[in-house]
Write a protein that holds these residues in place. Structure first.
Motif, short mmCIF file in Angstrom:
data_model
loop_
_atom_site.label_atom_id
_atom_site.label_comp_id
_atom_site.label_asym_id
_atom_site.label_seq_id
_atom_site.Cartn_x
_atom_site.Cartn_y
_atom_site.Cartn_z
N ALA A 1 0.84 -1.20 0.00
CA ALA A 1 0.00 0.00 0.00
C ALA A 1 0.87 1.25 0.00
O ALA A 1 0.59 2.22 -0.70
N TRP A 2 1.94 1.22 0.77
CA TRP A 2 2.84 2.38 0.80
C TRP A 2 3.53 2.53 -0.54
O TRP A 2 3.67 3.65 -1.04
N ALA A 3 3.94 1.42 -1.11
CA ALA A 3 4.68 1.46 -2.38
C ALA A 3 3.85 2.06 -3.50
O ALA A 3 4.39 2.68 -4.41
N GLY B 1 8.65 1.05 14.67
CA GLY B 1 8.07 -0.15 15.22
C GLY B 1 8.37 -1.34 14.35
O GLY B 1 9.24 -1.30 13.49
N VAL B 2 7.64 -2.37 14.59
CA VAL B 2 7.84 -3.59 13.82
C VAL B 2 6.89 -3.57 12.63
O VAL B 2 6.48 -2.53 12.18
N GLY B 3 6.58 -4.69 12.07
CA GLY B 3 5.59 -4.70 10.99
C GLY B 3 6.18 -4.46 9.63
O GLY B 3 5.45 -4.30 8.66
N LEU B 4 7.50 -4.40 9.54
CA LEU B 4 8.11 -4.33 8.21
C LEU B 4 9.30 -5.29 8.18
O LEU B 4 10.25 -5.12 8.93
N GLY B 5 9.19 -6.28 7.32
CA GLY B 5 10.27 -7.25 7.20
C GLY B 5 11.12 -6.97 5.98
O GLY B 5 10.86 -6.01 5.25
N PRO B 6 12.12 -7.80 5.76
CA PRO B 6 12.99 -7.65 4.60
C PRO B 6 12.20 -7.66 3.29
O PRO B 6 12.51 -6.91 2.37
N ALA B 7 11.15 -8.48 3.24
CA ALA B 7 10.33 -8.55 2.03
C ALA B 7 9.66 -7.21 1.77
O ALA B 7 9.62 -6.72 0.64
N GLY B 8 9.15 -6.60 2.84
CA GLY B 8 8.52 -5.30 2.71
C GLY B 8 9.50 -4.25 2.22
O GLY B 8 9.20 -3.45 1.33
N VAL B 9 10.68 -4.27 2.77
CA VAL B 9 11.72 -3.33 2.34
C VAL B 9 12.00 -3.51 0.86
O VAL B 9 12.10 -2.54 0.10
N SER B 10 12.08 -4.75 0.45
CA SER B 10 12.36 -5.05 -0.94
C SER B 10 11.26 -4.51 -1.86
O SER B 10 11.54 -3.92 -2.90
N VAL B 11 10.03 -4.71 -1.46
CA VAL B 11 8.90 -4.19 -2.25
C VAL B 11 9.03 -2.68 -2.42
O VAL B 11 8.88 -2.15 -3.52
N LEU B 12 9.33 -2.01 -1.33
CA LEU B 12 9.44 -0.56 -1.37
C LEU B 12 10.57 -0.12 -2.29
O LEU B 12 10.42 0.80 -3.10
N ARG C 1 13.94 5.39 -2.52
CA ARG C 1 15.40 5.47 -2.50
C ARG C 1 15.96 5.30 -1.10
O ARG C 1 17.16 5.10 -0.94
N ALA C 2 15.11 5.39 -0.13
CA ALA C 2 15.58 5.18 1.24
C ALA C 2 14.47 4.59 2.09
O ALA C 2 13.34 5.07 2.06
N VAL C 3 14.79 3.57 2.81
CA VAL C 3 13.87 3.02 3.80
C VAL C 3 14.59 3.05 5.14
O VAL C 3 15.70 2.53 5.26
N PRO D 1 13.79 -1.76 17.46
CA PRO D 1 14.78 -2.42 18.31
C PRO D 1 15.89 -3.11 17.52
O PRO D 1 17.00 -3.22 18.01
N GLU D 2 15.58 -3.57 16.32
CA GLU D 2 16.64 -4.24 15.58
C GLU D 2 16.58 -3.91 14.09
O GLU D 2 15.52 -3.59 13.56
N PRO D 3 17.73 -3.99 13.43
CA PRO D 3 17.81 -3.63 12.02
C PRO D 3 17.00 -4.59 11.15
O PRO D 3 16.79 -5.75 11.51
N VAL D 4 16.55 -4.08 10.03
CA VAL D 4 15.86 -4.91 9.05
C VAL D 4 16.73 -4.95 7.80
O VAL D 4 17.22 -3.91 7.34
N GLU D 5 16.92 -6.14 7.29
CA GLU D 5 17.75 -6.36 6.12
C GLU D 5 17.44 -5.36 5.00
O GLU D 5 16.30 -5.26 4.57
N GLY D 6 18.43 -4.63 4.56
CA GLY D 6 18.26 -3.75 3.40
C GLY D 6 17.85 -2.34 3.75
O GLY D 6 17.86 -1.47 2.89
N ALA D 7 17.48 -2.10 4.99
CA ALA D 7 17.02 -0.77 5.37
C ALA D 7 18.01 -0.10 6.32
O ALA D 7 18.73 -0.77 7.06
N HIS D 8 18.05 1.20 6.27
CA HIS D 8 18.79 1.93 7.28
C HIS D 8 18.09 1.72 8.61
O HIS D 8 16.87 1.62 8.66
#
Lengths: 341, 341
Positions: free
Chosen positions: B125-127, B138-149, B155-157, B162-169
């Motif tokens: 929906a954001w994309a 917060g949570v609710g965004l995984g590596p797959a979500g980052v990839s979609v975006l 250009r930046a996610v 609490p913890e980093p998500v793969e692919g995102a700052h």
DNA sequence: TTGAAAGCGCTACCAT
DNA sequence: ATGGTAGCGCTTTCAA
């Protein structure tokens, strides 16, 4: 403050381009029209099952996400409800509920941060987004702004504030009545020399001024008097006010809201002022903290309309933009009498 | 609740159509290109003063407002920074500051309300809005979500959590350290049997769980023990907990935050428990109300990065999308020792 | 059942 | 200095 260091910037690689429906069509070996039919489940057109599968697979593989701007450009309208965001905690739960309800009606709610721009500039900025409806709280939108929005295709403009704006639906949330209830209550409890806290924080004026006016109205024509008490949200300011309390000769105070009431009450108690015997204190907003104070804080409870009702108003206005503006008074203020008055 | 009545719906008149740049061109007697040049102050092209005036007048007269979607469709990119809105008061001032800072860098900040959708649905929906950057807390965004975006042109996610998500700052705001500080403090003050309030309200888990874990870590390998105390934000629940307090045999409690601390402290005091002699109480978030309690509430102060720093991170990431994800720990927790411990 | 093509509003390149 | 026009991504009418 935590400083975020600035790392050296390596040259960026060429970004892969974003897949479009044409890419999906190409991969699936069909036309763009077919892609659109399949992905939107267009009922008027029947697409064979194998074709549908190929399209879905192609979209999946490419990670295709439709382009909302292109879609609404083509459609000539959107389902976006724009809410210029106010940072007032009092409304936050109410607004959340509203967003939820609008979501159920299939609107996309977007909060836009444009607090800074002067009145009509802001309206122009909002209009650029071509929202189907705009829900603006507080002041900062005049008839001209409403007109800009409407001419830009907004089918409904709803204001939340103390008074109606020409051309817009109005949800009248008149905080004057909050002060009025407080004033009536204090007078009925036998208080006559009533102080009213007016926060020095900017941005609270739109609430504090009407609340003060309400107390004034309640006391008008009686033997009571109203004294305005400017106060910053700060311990020292409160202590300073408390130090000259006996000189003020007040027997009651409406403290703007529960938080200011807590601040002032603590300062008064530290200064030896007995509450409610010497001075009655009443707050507003009926926050949890008021119940935890000793004496328990009397307050003015504010009842806002349900998000569902408001969402329905928006929906109705969108479906029938020609209807005359609705006016609703949607702020029920009632005194909760506890121990501090 | 206030009910909003449903008025009868008269037939709506045909809405006037929205003026486009072609309309302005027609009225000014010039081409659409010229209109674009004039209204955008395009430096590369010089337009004569009389023409400029005619265009401006025509635009004014028609109430022309450019169509943001059409513009960004044409441009192939936008300056929209999307912030899926969290309703956490703790962050609200921080986010406000951030919006302001991003505004100065000429970004348009938009909060999108999609709390309800499951993880990857939300990202889709954001994309669709094709934001240039997404700032999700917060949570609710995984590596797959980052990839979609990213595949949709973001250009930046940036994640706040609490913890980093793969692919995102990642801006690591680890509330574990909040609990840890509290635990260390209480242990250093000689407390050994430590209770930790865990709010029953949903949506607070993402903060309360790490805070609890932090206390556990602080006490691990010591002679202290940790007891989990579920508690609803409610006077009766607090009274109930206070009633069995002596049975619990605790000599200290970390109350999740200052508000829960106030709630619990009041219930304990009403139950005759002396603070801090019998039980030490510490909160978190360093709210004003803690200073107003008696005894004054010890708390864990949380220092978040300035909006400016964060806005610069976003800007840097947008300008150089190829750079490796940055990781910053941006939550400084420090104990403010007052009287309740 | 599927495809070709027009056109939403805008900007930027290339002519004139 | 100004205009013609292609094309961004999408939907939908019309034709095949």
């Amino acid at each position: 403050m935590v400083q975020i260091p600035k790392p050296a910037a390596p040259p960026s690689p060429a970004p892969r381009s974003v897949p479009t429906s044409a890419d999906v069509a190409r991969l699936a070996g069909v036309s763009r029209a077919t892609v659109s039919y399949v992905l939107n489940n267009t009922r008027a057109v029947r697409i064979s099952e194998p074709t549908r599968r190929r399209v879905h697979e192609a979209a999946e593989e490419l990670g295709y996400v439709p382009h909302a701007a292109a879609r609404s450009l083509r459609a000539g309208h959107s389902r976006m409800v724009l809410m210029p965001a106010p940072a007032i905690p009092l409304y936050s739960r109410f607004l959340e509920e509203l967003q939820w309800a609008l979501g159920l009606l299939d609107y996309t709610v977007v909060q836009h941060a444009t607090a800074s721009l002067p009145g009509d500039e802001a309206a122009r900025a909002w209009a650029e987004l071509r929202p189907v409806a705009v829900l603006v709280s507080g002041v900062g939108l005049g008839p001209a702004g409403v007109s800009v929005l409407k001419r830009s295709g907004a089918r409904a403009v709803v204001t939340l504030g103390p008074e109606p704006v020409e051309g817009a639906h109005a949800l009248l949330m008149d905080h004057e009545s909050v002060g009025h209830r407080a004033g009536v209550h204090l007078h009925a409890r036998g208080r006559r020399r009533i102080g009213v806290v007016v926060p020095e924080e900017r941005g609270l004026d739109m609430f504090s001024r009407p609340r003060l006016a309400g107390v004034r109205r309640a006391l008008r024509g009686t033997d009571g008097s109203v004294t305005e008490l400017p106060l910053g949200y700060d311990e020292r300011a409160a202590a300073h006010l408390a130090a000259r309390w006996r000189d003020l000769g007040l027997d009651a105070v409406f403290a703007y809201n529960d938080e200011y009431a807590m601040l002032l009450m603590r300062a008064l108690q530290d200064g030896g002022v007995r509450i409610p015997e010497e001075t009655a204190v009443i707050g507003a907003d009926d926050l949890m903290l008021g119940r935890l104070l000793r004496p328990r804080l009397s307050t003015v409870h504010i009842d806002l309309p349900s998000g569902r009702d408001l969402a329905e108003l928006v929906d109705r206005a969108v479906r029938d933009p020609g209807a005359p503006p609705e006016r609703h008074t949607v702020l029920d203020a009632t005194v909760v009498h506890r121990e501090s008055t």
